[in-house]
Design a protein around this motif. Structure first.
Motif, PDB file in Angstrom:
ATOM      1  N   GLU A  13       0.807  -1.206   0.000  1.00  0.00           N
ATOM      2  CA  GLU A  13       0.000   0.000   0.000  1.00  0.00           C
ATOM      3  C   GLU A  13       0.845   1.262   0.000  1.00  0.00           C
ATOM      4  O   GLU A  13       0.327   2.356   0.070  1.00  0.00           O
ATOM      5  CB  GLU A  13      -0.916  -0.005   1.234  1.00  0.00           C
ATOM      6  N   PRO A  15       3.174   4.339  -1.368  1.00  0.00           N
ATOM      7  CA  PRO A  15       3.093   5.056  -2.637  1.00  0.00           C
ATOM      8  C   PRO A  15       4.117   4.602  -3.656  1.00  0.00           C
ATOM      9  O   PRO A  15       3.911   4.707  -4.841  1.00  0.00           O
ATOM     10  CB  PRO A  15       3.322   6.519  -2.220  1.00  0.00           C
ATOM     11  N   VAL A 185      -1.452   8.830 -13.312  1.00  0.00           N
ATOM     12  CA  VAL A 185      -0.971   7.819 -12.361  1.00  0.00           C
ATOM     13  C   VAL A 185       0.203   7.023 -12.910  1.00  0.00           C
ATOM     14  O   VAL A 185       0.815   6.254 -12.168  1.00  0.00           O
ATOM     15  CB  VAL A 185      -2.109   6.851 -11.966  1.00  0.00           C
ATOM     16  N   ARG A 197       1.179   2.260 -12.997  1.00  0.00           N
ATOM     17  CA  ARG A 197       0.851   2.894 -11.720  1.00  0.00           C
ATOM     18  C   ARG A 197       2.118   3.201 -10.947  1.00  0.00           C
ATOM     19  O   ARG A 197       2.827   2.307 -10.502  1.00  0.00           O
ATOM     20  CB  ARG A 197      -0.057   1.985 -10.878  1.00  0.00           C
ATOM     21  N   VAL A 199       1.800   5.376  -8.339  1.00  0.00           N
ATOM     22  CA  VAL A 199       1.231   5.912  -7.102  1.00  0.00           C
ATOM     23  C   VAL A 199       0.662   4.755  -6.299  1.00  0.00           C
ATOM     24  O   VAL A 199       0.598   3.614  -6.770  1.00  0.00           O
ATOM     25  CB  VAL A 199       0.131   6.955  -7.397  1.00  0.00           C
ATOM     26  N   GLY A 200       0.245   5.050  -5.065  1.00  0.00           N
ATOM     27  CA  GLY A 200      -0.315   4.018  -4.215  1.00  0.00           C
ATOM     28  C   GLY A 200      -1.640   3.495  -4.730  1.00  0.00           C
ATOM     29  O   GLY A 200      -2.356   4.167  -5.475  1.00  0.00           O
ATOM     30  N   ALA A 203      -4.491   5.784  -3.908  1.00  0.00           N
ATOM     31  CA  ALA A 203      -4.408   7.185  -4.330  1.00  0.00           C
ATOM     32  C   ALA A 203      -5.688   7.584  -5.059  1.00  0.00           C
ATOM     33  O   ALA A 203      -6.209   6.818  -5.872  1.00  0.00           O
ATOM     34  CB  ALA A 203      -3.198   7.389  -5.232  1.00  0.00           C
ATOM     35  N   PRO A 204      -6.241   8.784  -4.794  1.00  0.00           N
ATOM     36  CA  PRO A 204      -7.504   9.193  -5.444  1.00  0.00           C
ATOM     37  C   PRO A 204      -7.455   9.121  -6.969  1.00  0.00           C
ATOM     38  O   PRO A 204      -8.418   8.687  -7.604  1.00  0.00           O
ATOM     39  CB  PRO A 204      -7.705  10.634  -4.946  1.00  0.00           C
ATOM     40  N   TYR A 206      -5.669   7.158  -8.843  1.00  0.00           N
ATOM     41  CA  TYR A 206      -5.723   5.775  -9.306  1.00  0.00           C
ATOM     42  C   TYR A 206      -7.105   5.172  -9.093  1.00  0.00           C
ATOM     43  O   TYR A 206      -7.583   4.394  -9.923  1.00  0.00           O
ATOM     44  CB  TYR A 206      -4.674   4.910  -8.603  1.00  0.00           C
TER      45      TYR A 206
END
Length: 333
Positions: A13, A15, A185, A197, A199-200, A203-204, A206
């Motif tokens: 999880e 980032p 992303v 991806r 980003v986590g 993440a909003p 994603y």
């Protein structure tokens, strides 16, 4: 396609962690370049042996190159057929719709050589081209899904008139807007891989991108299939040949389901185990490979169906039920 970066459940999880599925635009090939042919991922006390990454690096470049060549030939042949025999393409396989689908497959196929080179030798073009690649990749997919959906629900593409031209501009603009989160992303990881991806998982940006992918690649095809079975008018259009165009987005349905499963695993909503990750890498990777084939198989199937209609007089094919003319339209259009 495949989790080729050693991670642990505790970092899924974070980032900076990468997703399980890294194919084509997700060019993650960061397993250790040693004598071992496996990637070892620590889950609890036992090492997990991931055999997918070596397979991916060997198979993906020639697969993408062959798919690109097949797509170029099939799309070119389809465009030639559309131009030389315009009256042979009538609703629901109208020239206006099929020409735009061909444009979508051409955009998609144009990305494959760069992606194949990135898998084989690493991505050295920088973050900007990487994000642009993911933008065009998803723009093409989303536009094709919206085109097929609009063609299945009405006769908007039966004629190429001002109304259909305005619809085309609006549809491609909406598809570009929906593809924007894919660019946001994505990014370059460790300097040599263009990944989907960066980003986590929570993440909003994603989550928005994932929602759009699930809606357009999974829920939309499933919903229209159910509607075609339940609504007589839609069922008649599918019987007349509209169902053939659904091969374009339909091949991406398994990948859409795989994205949902990936989220459940990455977000720890499903218990991650060695077996689940090892099998998931293969399943999601092959599902995206199946989706990539749409750019070659889609135009080829449409060409074969068109050839079949031309051979009706010789009895080599079965005549299409209900004709191929949009309700209320002159067949000459």
């Amino acid at each position: 396609m495949g989790n080729c970066v050693p991670v642990t459940p505790g970092t899924l999880e974070t980032p900076g962690s990468l997703n399980l599925e890294e194919i084509m635009g997700d060019l993650s090939l960061y397993y250790d370049n040693t004598d071992s042919n496996d990637t070892f991922v620590e889950y609890d006390a036992a090492p997990c042996h991931n055999h997918f990454c070596p397979l991916f690096q060997r198979v993906a470049p020639p697969f993408l190159a062959a798919t690109c060549a097949a797509a170029a030939l099939a799309t070119g042949a389809l465009l030639v057929a559309l131009a030389k025999r315009p009256q042979a393409w009538r609703w629901p396989q109208s020239r206006a719709l099929l020409a735009q689908l061909a444009l979508g497959t051409a955009l998609f196929a144009a990305l494959l050589p760069a992606l194949a080179a990135g898998i084989a030798w690493g991505w050295h073009l920088g973050t900007g081209p990487c994000r642009l690649t993911h933008l065009v990749w998803h723009w093409s997919l989303f536009a094709q899904a919206l085109l097929v959906a609009s063609g299945s629900c009405g006769t908007a593409w039966a004629r190429w008139d001002p109304r259909s031209r305005r619809l085309a501009v609006a549809l491609w603009a909406v598809a570009l807007l929906l593809a924007t989160p894919a660019a946001l992303v994505s990014g370059v990881a460790e300097g040599t891989a263009c990944v989907r991806r960066s980003v986590g998982i929570l993440a909003p940006a994603y989550l928005l991108h994932l929602t759009l992918c699930l809606c357009l690649l999974l829920l939309l095809p499933a919903g229209l299939l159910l509607a075609a079975l339940a609504v007589p008018r839609l069922r008649a259009s599918w019987a007349a040949g509209a169902g053939l165009t659904w091969l374009f987005p339909g091949l991406w349905v398994p990948y859409g389901a795989g994205l949902a499963a990936e989220f459940l695993l990455q977000a720890r909503l499903l218990e991650p185990t060695c077996g689940s990750f090892e099998h998931f890498d293969l399943a999601l990777g092959f599902s995206e490979g199946l989706g990539v084939l749409h750019c070659g198989l889609g135009p080829l199937v449409l060409l074969l169906a068109w050839r079949c209609r031309r051979l009706l007089s010789s009895g080599d094919c079965t005549e299409e039920p209900n004709g191929a003319t949009a309700p209320g339209l002159d067949p000459r259009h």
